[in-house]
Design a protein around this motif. Structure first.
Motif, mmCIF file in Angstrom:
data_model
loop_
_atom_site.group_PDB
_atom_site.id
_atom_site.type_symbol
_atom_site.label_atom_id
_atom_site.label_comp_id
_atom_site.label_asym_id
_atom_site.label_seq_id
_atom_site.Cartn_x
_atom_site.Cartn_y
_atom_site.Cartn_z
ATOM 1 N N LEU A 9 -3.290 6.127 -11.296
ATOM 2 C CA LEU A 9 -2.549 7.349 -11.613
ATOM 3 C C LEU A 9 -1.329 7.018 -12.459
ATOM 4 O O LEU A 9 -1.049 7.688 -13.457
ATOM 5 C CB LEU A 9 -2.132 8.074 -10.325
ATOM 6 C CG LEU A 9 -1.326 9.355 -10.507
ATOM 7 C CD1 LEU A 9 -2.098 10.386 -11.312
ATOM 8 C CD2 LEU A 9 -0.916 9.916 -9.144
ATOM 9 N N TYR A 10 -0.627 5.967 -12.093
ATOM 10 C CA TYR A 10 0.541 5.542 -12.877
ATOM 11 C C TYR A 10 0.122 5.166 -14.303
ATOM 12 O O TYR A 10 0.676 5.668 -15.280
ATOM 13 C CB TYR A 10 1.247 4.372 -12.188
ATOM 14 C CG TYR A 10 2.321 3.768 -13.049
ATOM 15 C CD1 TYR A 10 3.554 4.394 -13.191
ATOM 16 C CD2 TYR A 10 2.095 2.597 -13.752
ATOM 17 C CE1 TYR A 10 4.538 3.854 -14.003
ATOM 18 C CE2 TYR A 10 3.070 2.043 -14.571
ATOM 19 C CZ TYR A 10 4.291 2.678 -14.695
ATOM 20 O OH TYR A 10 5.257 2.151 -15.503
ATOM 21 N N ILE A 57 -12.460 4.650 -17.347
ATOM 22 C CA ILE A 57 -13.686 4.411 -16.599
ATOM 23 C C ILE A 57 -13.251 4.299 -15.152
ATOM 24 O O ILE A 57 -12.498 3.404 -14.787
ATOM 25 C CB ILE A 57 -14.405 3.140 -17.086
ATOM 26 C CG1 ILE A 57 -14.764 3.293 -18.563
ATOM 27 C CG2 ILE A 57 -15.649 2.885 -16.237
ATOM 28 C CD1 ILE A 57 -15.313 2.034 -19.193
ATOM 29 N N LEU A 58 -13.717 5.227 -14.349
ATOM 30 C CA LEU A 58 -13.137 5.460 -13.040
ATOM 31 C C LEU A 58 -14.179 5.385 -11.934
ATOM 32 O O LEU A 58 -15.117 6.191 -11.915
ATOM 33 C CB LEU A 58 -12.485 6.852 -13.069
ATOM 34 C CG LEU A 58 -11.887 7.421 -11.816
ATOM 35 C CD1 LEU A 58 -10.750 6.538 -11.321
ATOM 36 C CD2 LEU A 58 -11.381 8.834 -12.088
ATOM 37 N N LEU A 108 -7.731 11.432 -7.919
ATOM 38 C CA LEU A 108 -7.045 10.836 -9.066
ATOM 39 C C LEU A 108 -7.340 11.634 -10.326
ATOM 40 O O LEU A 108 -6.432 11.979 -11.089
ATOM 41 C CB LEU A 108 -7.490 9.379 -9.233
ATOM 42 C CG LEU A 108 -7.123 8.691 -10.539
ATOM 43 C CD1 LEU A 108 -5.622 8.606 -10.723
ATOM 44 C CD2 LEU A 108 -7.734 7.299 -10.584
ATOM 45 N N LEU A 109 -8.603 11.946 -10.547
ATOM 46 C CA LEU A 109 -8.997 12.697 -11.735
ATOM 47 C C LEU A 109 -8.332 14.067 -11.758
ATOM 48 O O LEU A 109 -7.791 14.495 -12.781
ATOM 49 C CB LEU A 109 -10.524 12.820 -11.767
ATOM 50 C CG LEU A 109 -11.135 13.575 -12.926
ATOM 51 C CD1 LEU A 109 -10.666 13.038 -14.272
ATOM 52 C CD2 LEU A 109 -12.650 13.507 -12.829
ATOM 53 N N GLN A 110 -8.331 14.757 -10.627
ATOM 54 C CA GLN A 110 -7.677 16.061 -10.568
ATOM 55 C C GLN A 110 -6.178 15.941 -10.844
ATOM 56 O O GLN A 110 -5.599 16.776 -11.537
ATOM 57 C CB GLN A 110 -7.943 16.714 -9.217
ATOM 58 C CG GLN A 110 -9.396 17.120 -9.050
ATOM 59 C CD GLN A 110 -9.768 17.491 -7.629
ATOM 60 O OE1 GLN A 110 -9.115 17.092 -6.675
ATOM 61 N NE2 GLN A 110 -10.841 18.252 -7.490
ATOM 62 N N PRO A 152 -10.785 11.203 -22.211
ATOM 63 C CA PRO A 152 -12.149 11.258 -21.670
ATOM 64 C C PRO A 152 -12.301 10.322 -20.470
ATOM 65 O O PRO A 152 -11.788 9.200 -20.477
ATOM 66 C CB PRO A 152 -13.019 10.781 -22.835
ATOM 67 C CG PRO A 152 -12.203 11.003 -24.051
ATOM 68 C CD PRO A 152 -10.767 10.836 -23.625
ATOM 69 N N VAL A 153 -13.014 10.805 -19.449
ATOM 70 C CA VAL A 153 -13.213 10.048 -18.214
ATOM 71 C C VAL A 153 -14.704 9.911 -17.936
ATOM 72 O O VAL A 153 -15.439 10.903 -17.957
ATOM 73 C CB VAL A 153 -12.532 10.739 -17.017
ATOM 74 C CG1 VAL A 153 -12.871 10.034 -15.705
ATOM 75 C CG2 VAL A 153 -11.011 10.794 -17.215
#
Length: 134
Positions: free
Chosen positions: A37-38, A49-50, A62-64, A74-75
């Motif tokens: 997140l940081y 890339i998560l 985290l994505l939200q 882009p994720v």
């Protein structure tokens, strides 16, 4: 192109990072959701890339959180969760793509090219500073 790779399996993270670097990408790595997140909100990346299952802050939360902070990078979610509902949840949370583990690195590279294609084209349509768009 700069990528943030977020994966709690340190061996897998290092292996994928090495393969991405061999393909010409600059890769930053982290293993925890709060660290990601940081990084995602403080530094510019072309792709995130998560992993979906992370310690401290799961991938969907985290994505939200990054989407709420207007980070539109882009994720691509990578995860072992392969159910239709899991994929829908990931995409509805703001992911641009969803890749089930195990995956071939060649497919990951193709997906990176795909999710960044639209962003590069929209950047090309933006007027240069000091120029108006006709």
């Amino acid at each position: 192109m700069r990528i943030l790779l977020v994966e709690d399996d340190k061996i897998l993270c290092s292996t994928v990072a090495m393969q991405l670097e061999q393909a010409g990408y600059q890769v930053d790595q982290c293993y925890r959701g709060d660290d990601a997140l940081y990084y995602a909100t403080e530094y510019p990346y072309d792709v995130l890339i998560l992993d979906r299952m992370l310690p401290s802050l799961d991938g969907l939360s985290l994505l939200q959180a990054i989407r709420q902070k207007s980070v539109m990078t882009p994720v691509i979610i990578t995860t072992a969760l392969d159910g239709v509902g899991d994929r829908i949840d990931g995409l509805d949370a703001g992911a641009d793509d969803y890749l089930v583990k195990p995956f071939a690195v060649e497919e990951l590279l193709a997906r990176i090219r795909a999710v960044t294609r639209g962003h590069r084209e929209s950047d090309l349509r933006q007027p240069l500073p000091g120029h108006s768009q006709a």
